[in-house]
Design a protein around this motif. Structure first.
Motif, PDB file in Angstrom:
ATOM      1  N   GLU A 107       0.843  -1.201   0.000  1.00  0.00           N
ATOM      2  CA  GLU A 107       0.000   0.000   0.000  1.00  0.00           C
ATOM      3  C   GLU A 107       0.871   1.242   0.000  1.00  0.00           C
ATOM      4  O   GLU A 107       1.911   1.295   0.670  1.00  0.00           O
ATOM      5  CB  GLU A 107      -0.946   0.023   1.199  1.00  0.00           C
ATOM      6  CG  GLU A 107      -1.968   1.166   1.110  1.00  0.00           C
ATOM      7  CD  GLU A 107      -3.008   1.113   2.215  1.00  0.00           C
ATOM      8  OE1 GLU A 107      -4.202   1.292   1.903  1.00  0.00           O
ATOM      9  OE2 GLU A 107      -2.621   0.889   3.377  1.00  0.00           O
ATOM     10  N   GLU A 109       0.084   5.334   0.596  1.00  0.00           N
ATOM     11  CA  GLU A 109      -0.990   6.228   1.051  1.00  0.00           C
ATOM     12  C   GLU A 109      -0.389   7.551   1.513  1.00  0.00           C
ATOM     13  O   GLU A 109       0.690   7.579   2.120  1.00  0.00           O
ATOM     14  CB  GLU A 109      -1.748   5.572   2.199  1.00  0.00           C
ATOM     15  CG  GLU A 109      -2.933   6.373   2.708  1.00  0.00           C
ATOM     16  CD  GLU A 109      -3.673   5.660   3.830  1.00  0.00           C
ATOM     17  OE1 GLU A 109      -4.878   5.924   3.996  1.00  0.00           O
ATOM     18  OE2 GLU A 109      -3.057   4.833   4.537  1.00  0.00           O
ATOM     19  N   ALA A 110      -1.088   8.646   1.227  1.00  0.00           N
ATOM     20  CA  ALA A 110      -0.638   9.961   1.692  1.00  0.00           C
ATOM     21  C   ALA A 110      -0.787  10.057   3.203  1.00  0.00           C
ATOM     22  O   ALA A 110      -1.820   9.680   3.767  1.00  0.00           O
ATOM     23  CB  ALA A 110      -1.449  11.060   1.013  1.00  0.00           C
ATOM     24  N   VAL A 111       0.269  10.574   3.867  1.00  0.00           N
ATOM     25  CA  VAL A 111       0.265  10.775   5.316  1.00  0.00           C
ATOM     26  C   VAL A 111       0.955  12.103   5.587  1.00  0.00           C
ATOM     27  O   VAL A 111       1.629  12.655   4.714  1.00  0.00           O
ATOM     28  CB  VAL A 111       1.014   9.628   6.044  1.00  0.00           C
ATOM     29  CG1 VAL A 111       0.289   8.301   5.866  1.00  0.00           C
ATOM     30  CG2 VAL A 111       2.456   9.525   5.588  1.00  0.00           C
ATOM     31  N   PRO A 112       0.806  12.647   6.782  1.00  0.00           N
ATOM     32  CA  PRO A 112       1.541  13.874   7.106  1.00  0.00           C
ATOM     33  C   PRO A 112       3.042  13.677   6.884  1.00  0.00           C
ATOM     34  O   PRO A 112       3.626  12.701   7.328  1.00  0.00           O
ATOM     35  CB  PRO A 112       1.221  14.088   8.586  1.00  0.00           C
ATOM     36  CG  PRO A 112      -0.118  13.439   8.772  1.00  0.00           C
ATOM     37  CD  PRO A 112      -0.092  12.233   7.881  1.00  0.00           C
ATOM     38  N   TRP A 115       4.521  10.205   2.068  1.00  0.00           N
ATOM     39  CA  TRP A 115       3.805   9.024   1.609  1.00  0.00           C
ATOM     40  C   TRP A 115       4.247   7.807   2.406  1.00  0.00           C
ATOM     41  O   TRP A 115       5.442   7.531   2.514  1.00  0.00           O
ATOM     42  CB  TRP A 115       4.061   8.783   0.121  1.00  0.00           C
ATOM     43  CG  TRP A 115       3.500   9.878  -0.730  1.00  0.00           C
ATOM     44  CD1 TRP A 115       4.108  11.038  -1.101  1.00  0.00           C
ATOM     45  CD2 TRP A 115       2.187   9.921  -1.291  1.00  0.00           C
ATOM     46  NE1 TRP A 115       3.266  11.805  -1.864  1.00  0.00           N
ATOM     47  CE2 TRP A 115       2.071  11.140  -2.002  1.00  0.00           C
ATOM     48  CE3 TRP A 115       1.097   9.052  -1.279  1.00  0.00           C
ATOM     49  CZ2 TRP A 115       0.908  11.507  -2.680  1.00  0.00           C
ATOM     50  CZ3 TRP A 115      -0.052   9.408  -1.954  1.00  0.00           C
ATOM     51  CH2 TRP A 115      -0.151  10.631  -2.648  1.00  0.00           C
ATOM     52  N   ALA A 116       3.276   7.085   2.968  1.00  0.00           N
ATOM     53  CA  ALA A 116       3.589   5.844   3.665  1.00  0.00           C
ATOM     54  C   ALA A 116       3.690   4.721   2.637  1.00  0.00           C
ATOM     55  O   ALA A 116       2.780   4.521   1.835  1.00  0.00           O
ATOM     56  CB  ALA A 116       2.506   5.514   4.689  1.00  0.00           C
ATOM     57  N   ARG A 118       4.010   0.804   2.549  1.00  0.00           N
ATOM     58  CA  ARG A 118       3.880  -0.404   3.370  1.00  0.00           C
ATOM     59  C   ARG A 118       4.264  -1.607   2.526  1.00  0.00           C
ATOM     60  O   ARG A 118       3.669  -1.856   1.475  1.00  0.00           O
ATOM     61  CB  ARG A 118       2.450  -0.526   3.904  1.00  0.00           C
ATOM     62  CG  ARG A 118       2.061   0.700   4.741  1.00  0.00           C
ATOM     63  CD  ARG A 118       0.634   0.699   5.244  1.00  0.00           C
ATOM     64  NE  ARG A 118       0.386   1.941   5.964  1.00  0.00           N
ATOM     65  CZ  ARG A 118      -0.488   2.877   5.612  1.00  0.00           C
ATOM     66  NH1 ARG A 118      -1.244   2.692   4.536  1.00  0.00           N
ATOM     67  NH2 ARG A 118      -0.626   3.984   6.319  1.00  0.00           N
ATOM     68  N   GLU A 123       6.899  -0.584   7.335  1.00  0.00           N
ATOM     69  CA  GLU A 123       6.345   0.655   6.794  1.00  0.00           C
ATOM     70  C   GLU A 123       7.366   1.758   6.945  1.00  0.00           C
ATOM     71  O   GLU A 123       8.026   1.884   7.980  1.00  0.00           O
ATOM     72  CB  GLU A 123       5.059   1.026   7.528  1.00  0.00           C
ATOM     73  CG  GLU A 123       4.457   2.357   7.081  1.00  0.00           C
ATOM     74  CD  GLU A 123       3.178   2.711   7.817  1.00  0.00           C
ATOM     75  OE1 GLU A 123       2.976   3.913   8.092  1.00  0.00           O
ATOM     76  OE2 GLU A 123       2.390   1.795   8.117  1.00  0.00           O
ATOM     77  N   VAL A 125       8.022   6.082   5.746  1.00  0.00           N
ATOM     78  CA  VAL A 125       7.460   7.303   5.189  1.00  0.00           C
ATOM     79  C   VAL A 125       8.536   7.990   4.348  1.00  0.00           C
ATOM     80  O   VAL A 125       9.658   8.205   4.818  1.00  0.00           O
ATOM     81  CB  VAL A 125       6.945   8.244   6.289  1.00  0.00           C
ATOM     82  CG1 VAL A 125       6.475   9.570   5.678  1.00  0.00           C
ATOM     83  CG2 VAL A 125       5.796   7.591   7.050  1.00  0.00           C
ATOM     84  N   ALA A 326      -3.505   3.382  -2.492  1.00  0.00           N
ATOM     85  CA  ALA A 326      -4.662   3.506  -1.608  1.00  0.00           C
ATOM     86  C   ALA A 326      -5.908   3.842  -2.433  1.00  0.00           C
ATOM     87  O   ALA A 326      -5.808   4.498  -3.480  1.00  0.00           O
ATOM     88  CB  ALA A 326      -4.410   4.593  -0.569  1.00  0.00           C
TER      89      ALA A 326
END
Length: 474
Positions: A107, A109-112, A115-116, A118, A123, A125, A326
């Motif tokens: 996966e 996914e956008a995170v603060p 991008w994470a 996984r 995982e 960033v 995601a």
């Protein structure tokens, strides 16, 4: 240091890593395969390359600008030669590159903060991510009535699962499709001992040979001159010009005993194969219309004829497949089997820090535009050139959306020049009088884009002249 995850260790991932690193970013590569090289690893399950395969793109256009092929490499290199080339590229330009092979990404996914990513090992960033998993990863097999009933001893497979001819000798095979992979598999089966080979498809395409009087036809077809003509001329007029080039190179299919294709080359389509047309003319490959239905070992065609086969290969293309993105990212991209909404095949204004490599569908060699796309991404993210404006990206996305769910193939020369202009590295023929003819009507060799702009090379002119000596003016 800005860390960038690159998903995919094929040609796109490697050339992206090379330029991101040279621009001061820190790339980290992930690939589900145990080896780098992408399709060119030849590994079953992750590659559609078979051991005896030759490229359908010429040597000059199947390399990167930093690393010429060795002198003994064939005009159309073997799979082994391209595999060795990519390993050498990694060793020469990416020593010590963090590369996680056998690491499936599950996966993104956008995170603060970015991008994470996984993956199998945890995982992480990253500030930025490049998706370089390739356009040809998820085979498509059409829904044919009775397909699941087929009981031939060799079964049904997509052409990407073809692995050579040893087990196919004396067999009776059907190859479905008229794209490059279908015609290449059919030709190899025929020339390597299959008892009978039949090809079926829905429409007859024009077929371009690899060589015209010893000159690779991709040197003639994918030029700056052809790109400018396609931009400037009405569609019908350019189509007539393209068709004339194809007919001059190899004639029309009906001259070999095939159905006559549509007069409009864009309606008919165009594919590449050196051996297919002569094999049909010799009666060694038979051609049928598309499949009506299958019952056991028997395939009935739409003209009413039927035959029994030992095996069927479908050379019917690939779907875009990015399951690790995601759901929100896939929705933003309007991702479908044949569509992905991106500005210049690369960026999306609502997904900052995410870039895509090599996911467009094109005719012609991928190595030159991949390198130019990698340079554009790297120069943009390093701040060496200005990023596209929001208005530019919205305008580009609108054009992308207008093409719908099944956009037509583009041509390599159009894509390469678009990336070169974005990166500020398109050479001006007026500045290179001895090379002007080669730059206009010769192959868009990667080294020709090292003449000017960022990363210009002092020996680029001499190297380009050596690759196209017949077009150099002294």
């Amino acid at each position: 240091m800005t860390r960038v995850a690159i998903v995919g260790a094929g040609p796109g991932g490697l050339v992206a890593a090379r330029y991101l690193r040279s621009e001061g970013l820190t790339p980290v590569v992930f690939d589900k395969s145990p080896l780098c090289g992408g399709q060119w690893t030849g590994l079953s399950g992750s590659s559609g390359v078979w051991p005896s395969m030759r490229t359908n793109t010429s040597r000059v256009l199947t390399q990167f600008s930093d690393l010429p092929h060795r002198p003994d490499v064939a005009l159309y290199p073997s799979a082994d030669q391209i595999r060795a080339y990519l390993l050498r590229y990694r060793q020469d330009f990416l020593p010590g590159l963090p590369m996680h092979t056998d690491a499936t990404v599950h996966e993104i996914e956008a995170v603060p903060g970015g991008w994470a990513v996984r993956h199998d090992r945890g995982e992480e960033v990253f500030e930025k991510v490049v998706i370089a998993t390739g356009r040809f990863q998820h085979p498509e097999v059409p829904d044919v009535p009775g397909l699941k009933t087929f009981s031939g001893r060799m079964g049904i497979a997509h052409s990407s699962a073809y692995r050579g001819t040893r087990r196919h000798r004396n067999g009776h095979f059907l190859v479905a499709g008229c794209a490059i992979s279908a015609l290449e598999v059919a030709s190899e089966l025929c020339m390597s001992g299959a008892r009978r080979v039949v090809v079926c498809y829905r429409r007859q395409r024009y077929v371009l040979p690899k060589l015209k009087a010893g000159v690779p036809t991709d040197h003639l077809l994918f030029t700056r001159e052809q790109a400018e003509a396609e931009d400037a001329l009405p569609r019908g007029e350019f189509g007539a010009r393209l068709k004339a080039l194809v007919l001059a190179s190899g004639g029309s299919p009906e001259q070999y005993g095939l159905p006559r294709p549509a007069d409009d080359i864009f309606e008919a389509g165009l594919t590449l194969s050196q051996h297919y047309l002569p094999l049909v003319a010799e009666g060694r490959i038979q051609v049928r219309p598309w499949i009506d239905r299958i019952e056991g070992t028997e395939v009935r065609f739409r003209d009413g004829r039927a035959e029994c086969f030992d095996g069927i290969y479908f050379g019917t293309g690939f779907a875009l497949h990015l399951p690790f993105l995601a759901p929100s990212v896939r929705a933003t991209l309007n991702l479908g089997p044949q569509r992905i909404d991106l500005f210049r095949h690369t960026f999306h204004p609502q997904l900052p820090g995410l870039a895509f490599m090599g996911l467009w569908d094109q005719s012609g060699p991928y190595f030159p535009p991949l390198e130019l796309q990698a340079r554009w991404i790297a120069y943009t993210w390093s701040g060496a050139i200005a990023p596209p404006t929001a208005d530019e990206m919205e305008e580009g996305l609108a054009a992308c959306r207008a093409r719908g769910d099944a956009p037509p193939k583009t041509r390599m020369n159009l894509v390469a020049l678009d990336f070169a202009r974005a990166a500020g590295v398109e050479p001006d023929p007026k500045r290179w009088p001895g090379l002007a003819r080669a730059l206009w009507s010769g192959p868009l060799a990667p080294v020709s884009f090292r003449l000017e702009g960022r990363d210009a090379l002092p020996d680029a002119a001499a190297r380009f002249a050596a690759e196209v000596p017949e077009l150099v003016e002294h």
